[in-house]
Design an enzyme around this catalytic site. Sequence first.
Site, PDB file in Angstrom:
ATOM      1  N   HIS A  79      -8.332  -0.198  -3.638  1.00 15.87           N
ATOM      2  CA  HIS A  79      -7.416   0.105  -2.533  1.00 15.87           C
ATOM      3  C   HIS A  79      -8.119   1.051  -1.552  1.00 15.87           C
ATOM      4  O   HIS A  79      -8.920   1.902  -1.957  1.00 15.87           O
ATOM      5  CB  HIS A  79      -6.134   0.742  -3.080  1.00 15.87           C
ATOM      6  CG  HIS A  79      -5.053   0.854  -2.060  1.00 15.87           C
ATOM      7  ND1 HIS A  79      -5.016   1.881  -1.138  1.00 15.87           N
ATOM      8  CD2 HIS A  79      -3.990   0.062  -1.789  1.00 15.87           C
ATOM      9  CE1 HIS A  79      -3.962   1.713  -0.353  1.00 15.87           C
ATOM     10  NE2 HIS A  79      -3.329   0.618  -0.719  1.00 15.87           N
ATOM     11  N   GLU A 101      -6.396  -5.927   3.656  1.00 17.90           N
ATOM     12  CA  GLU A 101      -5.596  -4.793   4.137  1.00 17.90           C
ATOM     13  C   GLU A 101      -6.358  -4.063   5.234  1.00 17.90           C
ATOM     14  O   GLU A 101      -7.185  -3.184   4.935  1.00 17.90           O
ATOM     15  CB  GLU A 101      -5.332  -3.807   2.993  1.00 17.90           C
ATOM     16  CG  GLU A 101      -4.426  -4.331   1.913  1.00 17.90           C
ATOM     17  CD  GLU A 101      -3.581  -3.206   1.325  1.00 17.90           C
ATOM     18  OE1 GLU A 101      -2.362  -3.351   1.319  1.00 17.90           O
ATOM     19  OE2 GLU A 101      -4.135  -2.181   0.898  1.00 17.90           O
TER      20      GLU A 101
HETATM   21  C1  PEP Z   1      -0.621  -0.278   0.765  1.00 17.77           C
HETATM   22  O1  PEP Z   1      -0.598   0.858   0.389  1.00 17.77           O
HETATM   23  O2  PEP Z   1      -1.374  -1.086   0.227  1.00 17.77           O
HETATM   24  C2  PEP Z   1       0.239  -0.660   1.878  1.00 17.77           C
HETATM   25  C3  PEP Z   1       0.142  -1.866   2.341  1.00 17.77           C
HETATM   26  O3  PEP Z   1       1.091   0.291   2.353  1.00 17.77           O
HETATM   27  P1  PEP Z   1       2.190   0.092   3.521  1.00 17.77           P
HETATM   28  O4  PEP Z   1       2.907  -1.197   3.218  1.00 17.77           O
HETATM   29  O5  PEP Z   1       3.052   1.272   3.406  1.00 17.77           O
HETATM   30  O6  PEP Z   1       1.440   0.005   4.802  1.00 17.77           O
END
Ligand code: PEP
Length: 272
Positions: free
Chosen positions: A96, A177
């Site tokens: 992450h 992400e």
């Molecule tokens: C995450 O922590 O992987 C994430 C996507 O957080 P958020 O949805 O709060 O942006």
Amino acid sequence: MEYPIVVANWKMNLTLSEALILSGQIFRNVENIKHVDIVLCPPAVFLYPVIDGLRTKTKNLYFGLQNAMSEKEGEFTGETSLNMVKNVCDFAIVGHSERRRLFLETDEMVNKKVKFCLQNSVKPIVCIGEQERFHLEDHFDKEIERMKKQGGILTQIDTALEGVSEKDLSKICITYEPIWAVGTDNAASGVYAAAISYIIKNHLKEKFSDHASDIRVLYGGSVNSQNVREFMMQPNIDGLLVGRASLNFKEFCEICQIASQVKSGNTSFKDN
Ligand code: PEP
């Protein structure tokens, strides 16, 4: 096609009683949400109480670790071994952006974790992402080059999957992400996320040919019940990683419900 997957990353939030209430609420609702696999990732210390609290298991609800050490046991103060939770965890989030940024996890460490997950029959949810938004509209070739550079998203994938055998690819989820979208209320657009997922899938195809389609590509970054449809409508997006919105039961169940509606007709992940 498999069912879409929705992962709840609770991060370091909630008290034990709040975690028990939230998991109970989700549990009671997901039974009615078909055609979607849901993975709850509570803080590691709440994992067993939450699972005990539910008593029975429902078919489409799984559990995961938010992070996992790549060793079975030993002098690793503060870490959780997959070996300690492999009977209750089907998944683990690996790499992450918060682990990379705050705890200095490298692509090589992520690779070790991915392999250790697979050795322990845990499916790794591998997070990758870029600091700054890509500008594919104007600079497509240049941006692809940026993705292939040291630290670029395609290099993150290459290193994370180094030494992984083809038979294990179906157990892997890559979660795209964009770092600028995580925790910001500034989600990528569905079209942008789909374009990057397409590039990721093409890259995987070059690497693994026929087996590439076994890997699921998820999107994460400020997903909520208002924008979920935009992501799930994209054929290249196979699921979602949800942070803040997963702490609110109504919001999270709505996300799962919409994901299920949009992608219904797929088959289950469980068979892998
Ligand atoms: C995450 O922590 O992987 C994430 C996507 O957080 P958020 O949805 O709060 O942006």
